[in-house]
Write a protein that holds these residues in place. Structure first.
Motif, PDB file in Angstrom:
ATOM      1  N   LEU A  69       0.848  -1.198   0.000  1.00 17.64           N
ATOM      2  CA  LEU A  69       0.000   0.000   0.000  1.00 17.64           C
ATOM      3  C   LEU A  69       0.887   1.253   0.000  1.00 17.64           C
ATOM      4  O   LEU A  69       0.643   2.215  -0.748  1.00 17.64           O
ATOM      5  CB  LEU A  69      -0.907  -0.006   1.242  1.00 17.64           C
ATOM      6  N   ALA A  70       1.957   1.204   0.825  1.00 18.76           N
ATOM      7  CA  ALA A  70       2.889   2.339   0.893  1.00 18.76           C
ATOM      8  C   ALA A  70       3.526   2.581  -0.477  1.00 18.76           C
ATOM      9  O   ALA A  70       3.646   3.725  -0.928  1.00 18.76           O
ATOM     10  CB  ALA A  70       3.952   2.069   1.938  1.00 18.76           C
ATOM     11  N   CYS A  71       3.922   1.481  -1.149  1.00 20.34           N
ATOM     12  CA  CYS A  71       4.565   1.602  -2.472  1.00 20.34           C
ATOM     13  C   CYS A  71       3.592   2.194  -3.486  1.00 20.34           C
ATOM     14  O   CYS A  71       3.977   3.010  -4.324  1.00 20.34           O
ATOM     15  CB  CYS A  71       5.033   0.240  -2.959  1.00 20.34           C
ATOM     16  N   LEU A  72       2.344   1.760  -3.394  1.00 23.70           N
ATOM     17  CA  LEU A  72       1.337   2.253  -4.334  1.00 23.70           C
ATOM     18  C   LEU A  72       1.094   3.756  -4.131  1.00 23.70           C
ATOM     19  O   LEU A  72       1.029   4.526  -5.098  1.00 23.70           O
ATOM     20  CB  LEU A  72       0.036   1.469  -4.116  1.00 23.70           C
ATOM     21  N   LEU A  73       1.004   4.150  -2.853  1.00 21.57           N
ATOM     22  CA  LEU A  73       0.801   5.573  -2.553  1.00 21.57           C
ATOM     23  C   LEU A  73       2.009   6.392  -2.999  1.00 21.57           C
ATOM     24  O   LEU A  73       1.876   7.467  -3.595  1.00 21.57           O
ATOM     25  CB  LEU A  73       0.574   5.763  -1.053  1.00 21.57           C
ATOM     26  N   LEU A  74       3.196   5.847  -2.716  1.00 23.39           N
ATOM     27  CA  LEU A  74       4.439   6.547  -3.077  1.00 23.39           C
ATOM     28  C   LEU A  74       4.534   6.701  -4.597  1.00 23.39           C
ATOM     29  O   LEU A  74       4.837   7.801  -5.104  1.00 23.39           O
ATOM     30  CB  LEU A  74       5.640   5.754  -2.553  1.00 23.39           C
ATOM     31  N   SER A  75       4.244   5.611  -5.323  1.00 20.41           N
ATOM     32  CA  SER A  75       4.362   5.680  -6.779  1.00 20.41           C
ATOM     33  C   SER A  75       3.319   6.646  -7.350  1.00 20.41           C
ATOM     34  O   SER A  75       3.601   7.383  -8.296  1.00 20.41           O
ATOM     35  CB  SER A  75       4.218   4.291  -7.403  1.00 20.41           C
ATOM     36  N   GLY A  76       2.137   6.698  -6.732  1.00 25.13           N
ATOM     37  CA  GLY A  76       1.107   7.643  -7.161  1.00 25.13           C
ATOM     38  C   GLY A  76       1.592   9.075  -7.013  1.00 25.13           C
ATOM     39  O   GLY A  76       1.446   9.897  -7.933  1.00 25.13           O
ATOM     40  N   SER A  77       2.208   9.363  -5.863  1.00 26.09           N
ATOM     41  CA  SER A  77       2.714  10.727  -5.625  1.00 26.09           C
ATOM     42  C   SER A  77       3.803  11.075  -6.634  1.00 26.09           C
ATOM     43  O   SER A  77       3.804  12.174  -7.201  1.00 26.09           O
ATOM     44  CB  SER A  77       3.294  10.836  -4.221  1.00 26.09           C
ATOM     45  N   PHE A  78       4.720  10.142  -6.839  1.00 23.16           N
ATOM     46  CA  PHE A  78       5.822  10.405  -7.777  1.00 23.16           C
ATOM     47  C   PHE A  78       5.282  10.570  -9.211  1.00 23.16           C
ATOM     48  O   PHE A  78       5.783  11.391  -9.975  1.00 23.16           O
ATOM     49  CB  PHE A  78       6.858   9.283  -7.725  1.00 23.16           C
ATOM     50  N   CYS A  79       4.261   9.782  -9.565  1.00 19.97           N
ATOM     51  CA  CYS A  79       3.668   9.911 -10.906  1.00 19.97           C
ATOM     52  C   CYS A  79       3.053  11.291 -11.069  1.00 19.97           C
ATOM     53  O   CYS A  79       3.229  11.951 -12.103  1.00 19.97           O
ATOM     54  CB  CYS A  79       2.580   8.862 -11.115  1.00 19.97           C
ATOM     55  N   ALA A  80       2.334  11.745 -10.042  1.00 19.32           N
ATOM     56  CA  ALA A  80       1.690  13.057 -10.120  1.00 19.32           C
ATOM     57  C   ALA A  80       2.735  14.163 -10.236  1.00 19.32           C
ATOM     58  O   ALA A  80       2.589  15.086 -11.052  1.00 19.32           O
ATOM     59  CB  ALA A  80       0.819  13.270  -8.894  1.00 19.32           C
ATOM     60  N   VAL A  81       3.806  14.038  -9.430  1.00 19.87           N
ATOM     61  CA  VAL A  81       4.892  15.029  -9.491  1.00 19.87           C
ATOM     62  C   VAL A  81       5.522  15.002 -10.892  1.00 19.87           C
ATOM     63  O   VAL A  81       5.765  16.054 -11.502  1.00 19.87           O
ATOM     64  CB  VAL A  81       5.947  14.747  -8.391  1.00 19.87           C
ATOM     65  N   GLY A  82       5.754  13.786 -11.397  1.00 20.96           N
ATOM     66  CA  GLY A  82       6.360  13.621 -12.729  1.00 20.96           C
ATOM     67  C   GLY A  82       5.483  14.218 -13.814  1.00 20.96           C
ATOM     68  O   GLY A  82       5.970  14.888 -14.733  1.00 20.96           O
ATOM     69  N   CYS A  83       4.158  14.005 -13.719  1.00 23.39           N
ATOM     70  CA  CYS A  83       3.215  14.558 -14.707  1.00 23.39           C
ATOM     71  C   CYS A  83       3.297  16.079 -14.687  1.00 23.39           C
ATOM     72  O   CYS A  83       3.328  16.727 -15.744  1.00 23.39           O
ATOM     73  CB  CYS A  83       1.787  14.135 -14.364  1.00 23.39           C
ATOM     74  N   PHE A  84       3.313  16.645 -13.484  1.00 28.84           N
ATOM     75  CA  PHE A  84       3.368  18.106 -13.356  1.00 28.84           C
ATOM     76  C   PHE A  84       4.644  18.651 -14.003  1.00 28.84           C
ATOM     77  O   PHE A  84       4.608  19.621 -14.770  1.00 28.84           O
ATOM     78  CB  PHE A  84       3.286  18.475 -11.868  1.00 28.84           C
ATOM     79  N   ILE A  85       5.766  17.991 -13.707  1.00 23.24           N
ATOM     80  CA  ILE A  85       7.040  18.483 -14.262  1.00 23.24           C
ATOM     81  C   ILE A  85       7.040  18.352 -15.788  1.00 23.24           C
ATOM     82  O   ILE A  85       7.479  19.246 -16.506  1.00 23.24           O
ATOM     83  CB  ILE A  85       8.221  17.751 -13.599  1.00 23.24           C
ATOM     84  N   SER A  86       6.498  17.226 -16.252  1.00 22.66           N
ATOM     85  CA  SER A  86       6.459  16.994 -17.700  1.00 22.66           C
ATOM     86  C   SER A  86       5.609  18.058 -18.410  1.00 22.66           C
ATOM     87  O   SER A  86       5.851  18.379 -19.574  1.00 22.66           O
ATOM     88  CB  SER A  86       5.904  15.586 -17.947  1.00 22.66           C
TER      89      SER A  86
END
Lengths: 618, 243
Positions: B138-155
């Motif tokens: 669950l922690a990994c899923l939440l972490l990857s979600g946050s990183f994906c959102a950050v990555g989308c924003f930067i992209s």
């Protein structure tokens, strides 16, 4: 950058900044509201506070201040200790949130040459060097109450992390409770005051060592420990009798063979147990000739720990063999008895008896002299198959008549100085009889050697003998909550994977290994009887006998070689399992899954393409 | 909106798997995860009932890999000049943003699924704490979600995938390695307050709380909030572009 772009950039930056502030604000509120309400998401509830600890925190009446001195760089210098720090901090937060604001937790970082470091040193928080030995680091705590009482844990030892909650709960309960009570100790085996158990008791009680020839037990002592009473004088018998008559509580350690005493005084004659009149008065009888042996409970004998031979008179008891009164809390993890005696009960009126610890149904009795003078092999051979269960300790509560008809000082000058003679119990007494004097000796429960400055928070118990005695004293002294605190063995107490792999590999060779071991044992026996015959000249020495002797040695050598080869095979099998786990999880399974996923995606894309072509064609 | 979101999600997911990107990311992830688990994390020597040695390194591995997943989501649209076309379609912007984000997150889910055999393997042969392992995932899923959102924003404000990857890497590494500790220290607050503030903004602290089996609502809120704020910023940056 044109003006429009510049405004866009500024707006976006402002938005990011605002988002950051909103994020921080919401997270701060969330941390305040929910930070301390942790849900324990482990199958065994490893991190939850014990119900007794919760009760202690909820019942705190006066403000308690906890200051933790923890170096900031623990995470980089000692990561494992830092994890322990995080757990301790979380635990303290839980205590704080349960205490309705009565507990305050402060954190200080004693950086070198700062006031915080001087403060830590002045209150004896123990420094330890960093990994490069260039500066001091700290991880300890001070607990102080509004009344000025203070307890210090100089160092939260990593080896004692199972005890963290136990230690903190006890300190909080003591800060919230009464003054230290007195407990008396009478030893018939010389000076035992340097034993670690007394260091532990002194942390919570005022321990008074009394002379074993005293005819009176001081009135300010309500709980008394009597260690290995032998060759006792009438004065003491009277003193103990009257102590019980006035409702005193007693813990008695008595057995047919006290190993520690025998080591200390090897040339003394066999123990003369003259406590029996008292035991009879309380409805107990003890076998003074034999010690209990139980192969199913046998712990490893320290003298032979290298060869890992089990000593059937060293009994390692687990929760299964315990029967604790509910008022004294849950069972303990392990207790070690060394050449213990057996107790039997003849119930008396108005007295309750609880057999606390007992052996399995496979136990037997061995003569104490055999245990004392024989080697381990002989002891193992002497264990009879009596298939009986023996009781090793009793908890007795009740009132008793006096052993004496009148005061021993009646008619003498001392009569006026003595308290009045009591013919029967004024109030019920609690008596704990443990049929093993070695029960509290250091080497029964506390295997580590300590430096002089070591304190009770440095103790790394291997068994719960001392914890149990402290809990019994707590209960006898009326500190019922303290007596129920237990150690959290769920933290960091599992077998690691390597150990499990080795155990699994060993299991497949276990029968073969056992057979070989039995062969070695048999061969040793044959060889020793053969050598004995040669010594006693039952058979004369001849070329044939020499060849026979050689043959024995050759066979023994062969079996030892076989055992070594088995060991090698087990290690190889463990290594193979390790390689299999790594290869399977790193390469084989992921590759298969990736290939399947790749094929699935390809099929999906092909079907989609065909569908589009069909639609276009139509 | 759901239908449009599903279309975007499908399109983006397929574009991941049609090329080599997804396969490279999945292979590198499994190799990196297993290498750190077995050779760095002391898998065989520590108490591993909760697969701690596997989860411990996930923030660092994901910090390197997730920007590679998200780098081309918006940057390539810009580079190819298809962004304007996409924005003029009758699809709400929120659907496009969430669709792209979900596609990246789905790839992360696939990454985690590849490690599931280790969980099964552990269950068959060794003592495991499944509840604890579940909280780890669950922690990994939440972490990857946050990183994906950050990555989308930067992209969304980079015109080249390579630049987007580099910025994404810097930000995710900052979040998982640096943890704002220097920023908090520079404020010279009292130690107790500094410690509390560090814990509030420390991604690792929230992540390790969950993987060690001690979850509180603020741990989950940290990742959810980080994801939501990053997606909102992503939306704002595209809106700016649109206007």
């Amino acid at each position: 950058m044109d003006k429009k772009k510049y405004i866009k950039f500024l707006s976006l930056s402002a938005l990011i900044l605002m988002s950051g502030i909103i994020f921080l604000a919401i997270m701060s509120c969330a941390a305040l509201l929910f930070g301390n309400k942790k849900m324990d998401v482990t199958s065994l509830q490893r991190y939850g506070l014990d119900s007794v600890s919760q009760e202690i925190a909820q019942n705190i009446k006066q403000p308690i201040n906890i200051t933790v001195y923890a170096s900031n760089d623990l995470d980089t210098e000692y990561p494992e200790l830092d994890l322990h720090r995080q757990n301790v901090m979380r635990m303290l937060d839980k205590f704080q949130s349960l205490s309705n604001g009565k507990i305050t937790v402060n954190l200080k970082n004693p950086e070198p040459y700062t006031p915080a470091e001087y403060e830590a040193k002045s209150i004896n928080i123990r420094p330890f060097p960093d990994s490069e030995n260039t500066r001091n680091m700290y991880f300890g705590a001070v607990f102080s109450s509004g009344e000025g009482k203070r307890f210090i844990i100089p160092y939260f030892s990593l080896q004692r992390q199972n005890y963290a909650e136990y230690d903190i709960s006890r300190i909080l309960a003591k800060l919230n409770g009464e003054q230290k009570k007195n407990i008396g100790v009478i030893s018939f085996a010389g000076n035992i005051s340097d034993w670690q158990i007394f260091k532990k008791l002194e942390e919570d009680y005022k321990v008074v060592f009394l002379n074993n020839k005293m005819p009176i037990i001081p009135q300010n002592i309500n709980t008394l420990m009597v260690y290995n009473p032998q060759q006792v004088e009438a004065n003491f018998v009277y003193a103990l009798d009257q102590f019980i008559m006035r409702g005193g509580n007693l813990i008695l350690f008595i057995d047919p063979y006290a190993e520690n005493v025998a080591q200390k005084y090897p040339y003394t004659k066999k123990n003369l147990i003259t406590m029996l009149p008292h035991l009879k008065q309380w409805g107990l009888t003890m076998d003074t000739q034999n010690v209990v042996a139980d192969k199913t409970l046998s712990g490893i004998s320290y003298q032979t720990a290298i060869s890992e031979e089990n000593n059937p008179t060293y009994l390692k008891l687990t929760a299964k063999e315990m029967n604790m009164p509910s008022a004294m809390g849950e069972k303990w993890l392990s207790l070690l008895f060394r050449s213990a005696g057996s107790l039997e009960v003849t119930p008396q009126k108005e007295t309750s008896y609880i057999p606390l610890f007992s052996t399995s149904e496979q136990a037997g009795l061995i003569n104490a002299d055999v245990v004392k003078y024989s080697n381990l092999e002989a002891i193992n051979n002497a264990v009879p198959n009596e298939h009986k269960k023996f009781n090793l300790a009793y908890w007795i509560e009740g009132s008793f008549p006096s052993l004496f008809e009148k005061s021993i000082v009646e008619g003498t000058k001392l009569d006026k100085e003595f308290p009045p003679y009591l013919p029967s119990s004024l109030k019920p007494s609690k008596i704990l009889v443990i049929a093993d004097s070695d029960f509290i000796a250091d080497d029964s429960w506390n295997l580590t050697g300590y430096k002089k400055e070591a304190c009770v928070y440095d103790q790394i118990p291997a068994n719960n003998n001392a914890d149990f005695i402290l809990s019994a004293i707590d209960y006898m002294s009326g500190n019922n909550t303290l007596s129920k605190i237990r150690i959290n063995y769920l933290i960091n107490d599992d077998k690691n994977i390597a150990e499990q792999i080795y155990a699994q590999a060993f299991a497949s060779f276990a029968d073969e290994y056992k057979t070989k071991e039995q062969e070695v044992e048999q061969l040793k026996k044959d060889l020793s009887s053969f050598q004995q015959k040669l010594h006693t000249r039952e058979t004369g020495m001849s070329l044939m006998k020499i060849q026979e002797l050689d043959e024995y040695n050759r066979r023994q050598q062969k079996i030892i070689e076989d055992l070594k080869s088995l060991n090698y095979k087990i290690q190889q099998k463990s290594g193979d399992t390790v390689n299999k786990i790594i290869l399977a999880n790193t390469i084989f399974i992921p590759v298969v899954l990736l290939i399947l996923a790749y094929l699935g995606v390809k099929i999906f894309i092909r079907n989609r393409k065909q569908k589009y072509i069909r639609i276009i064609n139509e | 909106m759901t239908k449009q979101l599903a279309v975007i999600f499908k399109k983006e997911t397929l574009s991941f798997f049609e090329g080599v990107q997804a396969w490279v990311v999945l292979s590198v992830y499994i190799l990196a995860s297993m290498f750190t688990t077995f050779f760095v994390g002391g898998f065989f020597s520590i108490n591993n009932t909760g697969l701690f040695s596997f989860f411990y390194f996930q923030p660092y591995i994901m910090a390197f890999l997730i920007p590679a997943v998200t780098m081309r989501l918006w940057a390539e649209e810009r580079k190819n000049g298809t962004l304007e076309f996409l924005l003029t379609q009758p699809i709400p912007l929120s659907s496009i943003i969430i669709g792209k984000f979900l596609a990246a997150w789905f790839l992360c889910l696939c990454m985690l699924l590849l490690t599931a055999p280790l969980w099964i393997y552990m269950n068959v042969y060794f003592e495991t704490d499944n509840l604890n392992i579940f909280s780890g995932y669950l922690a990994c899923l939440l972490l990857s979600g946050s990183f994906c959102a950050v990555g989308c924003f930067i992209s969304s404000f980079c015109s080249s995938p390579a630049v987007s990857y580099l910025w994404g890497l810097i930000i995710t590494l900052f979040l998982s390695v640096h943890n704002f500790s220097g920023v908090v220290k520079a404020l010279h607050l009292p130690l107790t307050l500094e410690n509390k503030l560090s814990n509030i903004v420390n991604l690792n602290s929230h992540f390790y709380d969950i993987i060690s089996g001690q979850i509180s609502l603020d741990n989950i809120l940290f990742f959810v909030l980080l994801t939501l704020i990053s997606l909102s910023l992503n939306m704002a940056s595209i809106e700016f572009k649109k206007n």
